[in-house]
Design a protein around this motif. Structure first.
Motif, mmCIF file in Angstrom:
data_model
loop_
_atom_site.group_PDB
_atom_site.id
_atom_site.type_symbol
_atom_site.label_atom_id
_atom_site.label_comp_id
_atom_site.label_asym_id
_atom_site.label_seq_id
_atom_site.Cartn_x
_atom_site.Cartn_y
_atom_site.Cartn_z
ATOM 1 N N VAL A 67 0.849 -1.187 0.000
ATOM 2 C CA VAL A 67 0.000 0.000 0.000
ATOM 3 C C VAL A 67 0.887 1.240 0.000
ATOM 4 O O VAL A 67 2.002 1.232 0.547
ATOM 5 C CB VAL A 67 -0.952 -0.002 1.224
ATOM 6 N N LYS A 107 -2.395 -1.505 -3.349
ATOM 7 C CA LYS A 107 -3.446 -0.556 -3.005
ATOM 8 C C LYS A 107 -2.866 0.838 -2.812
ATOM 9 O O LYS A 107 -1.670 1.014 -2.568
ATOM 10 C CB LYS A 107 -4.173 -1.010 -1.731
ATOM 11 N N ILE A 111 -6.523 -0.578 5.494
ATOM 12 C CA ILE A 111 -5.341 -0.109 4.753
ATOM 13 C C ILE A 111 -4.052 -0.485 5.476
ATOM 14 O O ILE A 111 -3.155 -1.099 4.885
ATOM 15 C CB ILE A 111 -5.429 1.406 4.512
ATOM 16 N N ASN A 143 -2.772 -4.765 5.124
ATOM 17 C CA ASN A 143 -1.683 -4.957 4.171
ATOM 18 C C ASN A 143 -0.411 -5.314 4.930
ATOM 19 O O ASN A 143 -0.335 -5.192 6.161
ATOM 20 C CB ASN A 143 -1.484 -3.689 3.335
#
Length: 353
Positions: free
Chosen positions: A191, A222, A252, A256
């Motif tokens: 991310v 992401k 988030i 991750n």
């Protein structure tokens, strides 16, 4: 004590530097102090007729048409917020201390009368990306006590000729940013942050991710940010626009395994620090704002600025060696916990006394 913070402007989307100010405000209020946060329409004088009219109407118009001033942050009940046209003697409350929080606020704060308290300057970045270098440098030379969040900024201050500086690293809210999913067992996912400022290095991060994706197309990637997903972001990157804090923490950061930060410069990198607190391994650039909490090979993997190949290699190393990823993530989660708001807030209060 009565303490004022003067912000550069009203900003209703999440901003890292504003969050730091708000955390300090909440901490001061929790210790029994009276805190006022001031949002000016402008920080330069505008004697024109149109400026005078806009000044008179702006606070009422903002309150009537735009809802809560800061809908993304929960303030302590003893923190007051105030909209003003310009931070002068007539609009800034009497206090024991008034704190400038950006280069454009430093001069108005320095010109306030003694009734507004001792003047301070919270320096979170070398803001030559936001103003002319000569103006930013001049703000550092004003007779204000300076609270500086990173050692590299202290070094910049010495080069400019600034004095009366105290280094107080930022804190993190560990009641929010914490490990909720074990580091072990997380699948390899990456991310990163989307941001419009060039110093954030987002085009470099995208180039790193493109190169990595060609080798490991199976790894989910992401991205998140306050702005909409732009055409420069590949379709295979899942995007979160302006996520709420719960989504940021759970989906988030905890959702991750690796956080990528390709910044060319940072004051004190909040997102990677938050991600480390939530169990992400940090792959980043070797800059002063990251070295405040990241040590290459110990709790992170750091590379030279703009080194696309180096960052791709770091990501591949974590992909191929899960023990390395877990070791770095565990060390990061432990080491980052030294940066508490109690530590930062008590040090700041000691400077105000």
């Amino acid at each position: 004590m009565r303490i004022n913070f003067v912000l550069p402007l009203l900003m209703r989307v999440p901003v890292g530097g504003f969050r730091v100010v708000f955390q300090y405000a909440n901490y001061f209020a929790s210790q029994g102090h009276r805190v006022t946060i001031i949002y000016p329409r402008r920080c330069v004088e505008d004697p024109s007729l149109s400026g005078i009219v806009k000044d008179a109407l702006w606070p009422t118009r903002k309150r009537l048409t735009a809802g809560p001033l800061m809908p993304w942050f929960d303030f302590h009940e003893n923190v007051r917020q105030k909209l003003v046209a310009y931070p002068d003697a007539g609009s800034v409350p009497d206090a024991d201390a008034t704190i400038a929080t950006g280069w454009s606020t430093a001069k108005p704060v320095s010109e306030l009368p003694a009734s507004k308290g001792r003047p301070f300057y919270l320096i979170q970045h070398y803001e030559i990306w936001a103003g002319k270098k000569e103006d930013v440098d001049a703000s550092w030379l004003l007779p204000l006590k300076k609270i500086v969040i990173a050692q590299w900024l202290i070094d910049v201050g010495h080069e400019i000729g600034a004095t009366d500086m105290t280094h107080i690293p930022n804190g993190l809210d560990f009641s929010a940013f914490k490990l909720t999913k074990p580091v072990e067992g997380r699948k390899m996912t990456i991310v990163t942050l989307n941001h419009h400022e060039p110093f954030k290095g987002v085009p470099v991060a995208i180039e790193v991710l493109k190169n990595y994706h060609e080798i490991h197309p199976e790894v989910p990637i992401k991205m998140f940010g306050t702005m909409p997903k732009g055409s420069e972001i590949p379709d295979w990157i899942e995007y979160y626009q302006n996520p709420e804090q719960k989504v940021l923490v759970e989906d988030i950061y905890n959702g991750n395994s690796v956080y990528l930060g390709a910044s060319r410069q940072e004051g004190w990198g909040l997102p990677p620090a938050e991600a480390m607190a939530c169990g992400c391994t940090f792959v980043g650039t070797d800059i002063g704002g990251f070295r405040e909490f990241a040590i290459d090979g110990e709790n992170a993997l750091l590379n030279p600025v703009d080194d696309v190949g180096g960052m791709v290699s770091s990501l591949r190393a974590l992909t191929q060696d899960d023990q390395l990823r877990c070791r770095l993530a565990t060390a990061a989660e432990r080491s980052i916990r030294q940066f508490t708001w109690d530590r930062a807030g008590s040090a700041f209060l000691a400077c105000l006394d």
